[in-house]
Design an enzyme around this catalytic site. Structure first.
Site, mmCIF file in Angstrom:
data_model
loop_
_atom_site.group_PDB
_atom_site.id
_atom_site.type_symbol
_atom_site.label_atom_id
_atom_site.label_comp_id
_atom_site.label_asym_id
_atom_site.label_seq_id
_atom_site.Cartn_x
_atom_site.Cartn_y
_atom_site.Cartn_z
ATOM 1 N N LYS A 1 0.839 -1.283 -0.190
ATOM 2 C CA LYS A 1 -0.080 0.090 -0.024
ATOM 3 C C LYS A 1 0.791 1.205 -0.151
ATOM 4 O O LYS A 1 1.944 1.134 0.831
ATOM 5 C CB LYS A 1 -0.785 -0.045 1.186
ATOM 6 C CG LYS A 1 -1.790 1.223 1.581
ATOM 7 C CD LYS A 1 -2.544 1.086 2.737
ATOM 8 C CE LYS A 1 -3.613 2.325 2.855
ATOM 9 N NZ LYS A 1 -3.862 2.480 4.382
ATOM 10 N N HIS B 1 -6.300 1.801 14.161
ATOM 11 C CA HIS B 1 -6.473 0.711 13.732
ATOM 12 C C HIS B 1 -5.465 -0.306 14.297
ATOM 13 O O HIS B 1 -4.292 0.057 14.405
ATOM 14 C CB HIS B 1 -6.736 0.456 12.319
ATOM 15 C CG HIS B 1 -5.552 0.906 11.398
ATOM 16 N ND1 HIS B 1 -4.967 2.041 11.292
ATOM 17 C CD2 HIS B 1 -4.770 0.130 10.549
ATOM 18 C CE1 HIS B 1 -3.990 1.953 10.581
ATOM 19 N NE2 HIS B 1 -3.625 0.561 10.061
ATOM 20 N N ASP C 1 -3.597 -3.810 12.061
ATOM 21 C CA ASP C 1 -3.574 -4.295 10.858
ATOM 22 C C ASP C 1 -4.111 -5.702 10.529
ATOM 23 O O ASP C 1 -3.969 -6.290 11.551
ATOM 24 C CB ASP C 1 -1.884 -4.379 10.173
ATOM 25 C CG ASP C 1 -1.650 -2.812 9.958
ATOM 26 O OD1 ASP C 1 -2.522 -1.885 10.044
ATOM 27 O OD2 ASP C 1 -0.260 -2.657 9.655
ATOM 28 N N HIS D 1 -2.545 1.591 16.039
ATOM 29 C CA HIS D 1 -1.811 2.669 15.615
ATOM 30 C C HIS D 1 -2.608 3.633 14.516
ATOM 31 O O HIS D 1 -3.696 3.456 14.255
ATOM 32 C CB HIS D 1 -0.507 2.093 14.866
ATOM 33 C CG HIS D 1 -0.811 1.429 13.606
ATOM 34 N ND1 HIS D 1 -1.206 -0.072 13.668
ATOM 35 C CD2 HIS D 1 -0.789 1.456 12.253
ATOM 36 C CE1 HIS D 1 -1.513 -0.687 12.573
ATOM 37 N NE2 HIS D 1 -1.097 0.351 11.470
HETATM 38 O O1 LIG Z 1 1.794 5.815 7.255
HETATM 39 C C1 LIG Z 1 2.047 5.009 8.351
HETATM 40 O O2 LIG Z 1 3.035 5.180 8.800
HETATM 41 C C2 LIG Z 1 1.145 3.939 8.695
HETATM 42 C C3 LIG Z 1 0.084 3.487 7.764
HETATM 43 C C4 LIG Z 1 -0.916 2.507 8.213
HETATM 44 O O3 LIG Z 1 -0.943 2.190 9.243
HETATM 45 C C5 LIG Z 1 -1.632 1.552 7.402
HETATM 46 O O4 LIG Z 1 -1.730 2.196 6.125
HETATM 47 O O5 LIG Z 1 -2.317 0.553 7.475
HETATM 48 FE FE LIG Z 2 -1.781 0.240 9.574
#
Ligand SMILES: O=C(O)CCC(=O)C(=O)O
Ligand SMILES: [Fe+2]
Length: 333
Positions: free
Chosen positions: A200, A219, A221, A275
């Site tokens: 992503k 959230h 992951d 996070h």
């Molecule tokens: O941008 C970030 O450092 C974290 C992004 C994130 O947690 C996610 O896309 O699941």
């Molecule tokens: Fe994340």
């Protein structure tokens, strides 16, 4: 017409941001971030010759934080820089060029260029656009979602995927040993060689009110492990004991998140980390998480060797795709 992109909203905002991006007070980073914190997400040095020490540091971080950073790993800084330049190049294309890669409406897959990922509390919006596509294994890749511009995009992503294998295997091995399993057992129970690497790219445009908005809201992951590289703009935060801490940006470090599937496989010994991300007033922040996912019809549950009469399973065993469906639609697991 596609959805409105945050990148466009950012360009047209002159004094403040639309209401939909103003988070509830319980979420606003200006109010909820701990400043001058002494607590810090652990940093683990992969070049330390003391293997036992590295292993116990990983185990400890996975149990107590669900997040850590790895420095002195084997991925060359050039490979990371190239991946980042490729992604940045894509987000700097015109809106029209980016929309060619938009996630088709109604598509069940995550893949494609897009904006809102899931329904959020009180209809609040996240200050971020993204691009999702798989980078491994080759049989799972759909090049339809790999930008043709910049021209080195494909090469940069293929090279980065190859460099990830060593890190993935070492992480799974350490986490497996940390549970008292044999080195290969955890990865096998997560899909083994069929594990899919879903990249992503998050693009967080500059935001006039970084004290009120959030990039990605709080959230955990869904995947097994996430391996992430950010650009040099601070923004990632980890939650611990209900408080939010900045995860210090360390050049070339890999940020590791323990995801829900590892929490499940470990029957709760390891914790997936809550996070979120904040945004910056002047600069665009970007990040490149790679989510290590079990194949969609692969069943994941507490590892059979970790459950017995005294330790009954704390989680259901279910197909990864069913887990994802419930999580994205906020249906209890
Ligand atoms: O941008 C970030 O450092 C974290 C992004 C994130 O947690 C996610 O896309 O699941
Ligand atoms: Fe994340």
């Amino acid at each position: 017409m596609g959805a409105e992109r945050v990148q466009d909203i950012a360009k047209s905002s002159e004094e403040t941001i639309p209401d939909a991006f103003i988070r509830l007070e319980t979420e606003q980073p200006g109010i909820t971030t701990v400043h001058g914190a002494v607590l810090e997400v652990p940093t683990i040095d992969y070049s330390d010759p003391d293997e036992e020490k590295v292993l116990s540091a990983i185990e400890d971080a996975a149990r107590n934080w669900g997040m850590f950073q790895i420095v002195n790993h084997e991925i060359p800084s050039e490979a990371i820089a190239k991946l980042q330049a490729a992604g940045k190049g894509f987000f700097e294309l015109s809106q029209e060029e980016k929309e060619v890669y938009a996630k088709p409406s109604g598509s069940k897959s995550m893949e494609g260029y897009g904006t809102a990922l899931q329904k959020e509390v009180e209809g609040k919006k996240a200050w971020v656009d993204h691009l999702f596509h798989k980078i491994w294994p080759p049989s799972a890749i759909n090049y339809r979602f790999w930008p043709e511009n910049p021209a080195f995009y494909r090469e940069a992503n293929e090279e980065y995927a190859k460099h990830l294998h060593g890190v993935v295997d070492k992480l799974f091995k350490s986490l497996s040993l940390g549970l008292g399993l044999e080195g290969h057992e955890l990865k096998e129970a997560a899909g083994g060689d069929n594990l899919e690497y879903l990249l992503k790219i998050n693009y967080y445009p500059p935001c006039l009110r970084p004290d009120l908005a959030l990039g990605v809201a709080a959230h955990t992951d869904m995947c097994t492990i996430t391996i992430l590289v950010p650009n040099d703009v601070q923004g990632l935060q980890a939650s611990r004991d209900g408080l939010w801490y900045d995860v210090k940006y360390i050049p070339n470090a890999l940020v590791i998140h323990i995801g829900d599937q590892i929490e499940i496989l470990s029957n709760g010994k390891y914790k997936s980390v809550l996070h979120r991300t904040t945004v910056n007033k002047e600069k665009a922040r970007m990040s490149w998480p790679v989510f290590m996912e079990p194949p969609s019809d692969f069943e994941v549950g507490p590892h059979p060797k970790l459950v017995n009469k005294e330790n009954p399973p704390k989680f259901k065993t279910k197909k990864y795709s069913d887990y994802v469906y419930c999580k994205l639609n906020k249906i209890p697991q």
